[in-house]
Design an enzyme around this catalytic site. Structure first.
Site, short mmCIF file in Angstrom:
data_model
loop_
_atom_site.label_atom_id
_atom_site.label_comp_id
_atom_site.label_asym_id
_atom_site.label_seq_id
_atom_site.Cartn_x
_atom_site.Cartn_y
_atom_site.Cartn_z
N GLU A 72 0.70 -1.66 0.13
CA GLU A 72 -0.45 -0.33 0.02
C GLU A 72 1.01 0.99 0.41
O GLU A 72 2.21 1.17 0.73
CB GLU A 72 -0.77 -0.22 1.02
CG GLU A 72 -1.66 1.53 1.20
CD GLU A 72 -3.12 1.49 1.71
OE1 GLU A 72 -2.91 0.60 3.00
OE2 GLU A 72 -3.71 2.39 2.12
N ASP A 147 -2.97 11.71 -2.82
CA ASP A 147 -3.25 13.80 -2.29
C ASP A 147 -3.41 14.53 -3.30
O ASP A 147 -2.59 14.19 -4.37
CB ASP A 147 -1.62 14.25 -1.67
CG ASP A 147 -1.07 13.51 -0.10
OD1 ASP A 147 -2.16 13.87 0.26
OD2 ASP A 147 -0.57 13.38 -0.29
#
Ligand code: SAM
Length: 241
Positions: A72, A147
């Site tokens: 991840e 982000d």
């Protein structure tokens, strides 16, 4: 698509180089649990985030066994890692995260979940993939709510860009899945365009991918509360690049 093909192939800095301070419980978790979960003895540059050229990780030594690897990128507070580690006891899991604060929370969460099949790397996944990961070593990759970097001058800082997609494809096994989710429509369009241009992956339906385990994280809950829709992607690395 024209805009995407102008994006850089070099590494990006997809995060801001400052992290809020750890609170006391995050600090305590760091002290108590980092020997168990954090991958140590890595050679980093001064910001403790970018890795320098060094030998790749020996995954069998790190996990004490040979097993398929789920990675991840941007693990945040570890909600997803804790769920996946519990659901996949026969997999090894590795999370990259730049911020120590959230890594403290992740270690507490993994400890509460009682999972022993996760390791965490404190640092940038892009240089980490370059130096620490062997080609074709990752069976599955997950990137949830990267982000967004909305401003036109910041688009080049998006984690999902042509350079990282090419690098990640080389680290995935042939046929390996990459799952992504975003709550920003402009980032969803960007992801679709970057993968389309790359030609290294095929689209997979949620049914084919056996999706459905991703927990609702703080970021997703906030996005939904603000009325934003979530776009999910599953891509499969082609057999030959
Ligand atoms: C918006 S948060 C989402 C966290 C988590 N995936 C979730 O869904 O809750 C994005 C995370 O990615 C991390 N991140 C951004 N760029 C990264 C990079 N290059 N390597 C590792 N982590 C990164 C950030 O520090 C942040 O914790």
């Amino acid at each position: 698509l024209g805009e995407v093909s102008k994006l850089p192939m070099r590494p990006v800095t997809s995060y801001v180089r400052r992290s809020p301070r750890m609170n006391d419980s995050q600090k305590a978790a760091w002290q108590r649990l980092s020997a168990q979960y954090l991958v140590g003895e890595l050679d980093r540059q001064a910001m403790a985030s970018l890795f320098v050229s060094q030998a790749p990780l020996d995954l069998v030594e790190l996990f004490g066994r040979d097993a398929p690897l789920l990675v991840e990128v941007g693990a945040g507070s570890g909600e997803n890692l804790a769920v996946e580690a519990t659901a996949r006891p026969d997999w090894n899991l590795l999370g990259f995260e730049v911020y120590d604060k959230v890594l403290g929370s992740t270690m507490s969460r993994l400890d509460r979940a009682g999972v022993a099949n996760v390791r965490l790397i404190h640092g940038d996944a892009v240089t980490g993939f370059d130096y620490l990961m062997q080609p074709q070593s990752i069976s599955e990759l997950q990137t949830y709510f990267p982000d967004p970097w909305h401003k036109a001058r910041h688009v080049k800082r998006r984690l999902v860009n042509p350079g990282f997609v090419t690098l990640a494809a080389s680290r995935l096994v042939p046929g390996g899945l990459w799952r992504l989710a975003t709550d920003w429509d402009d980032y969803a369009e960007h992801i679709a365009a970057v993968f389309d241009v790359s030609q290294l992956f095929e689209d997979v339906t949620a049914e084919q991918a056996g999706s459905g385990r991703r927990p609702v994280t703080k970021f997703e809950a906030r996005a939904k509360a603000a009325g934003r829709d979530i776009t999910e992607f599953v891509f499969r690395r082609k057999e030959t690049l």
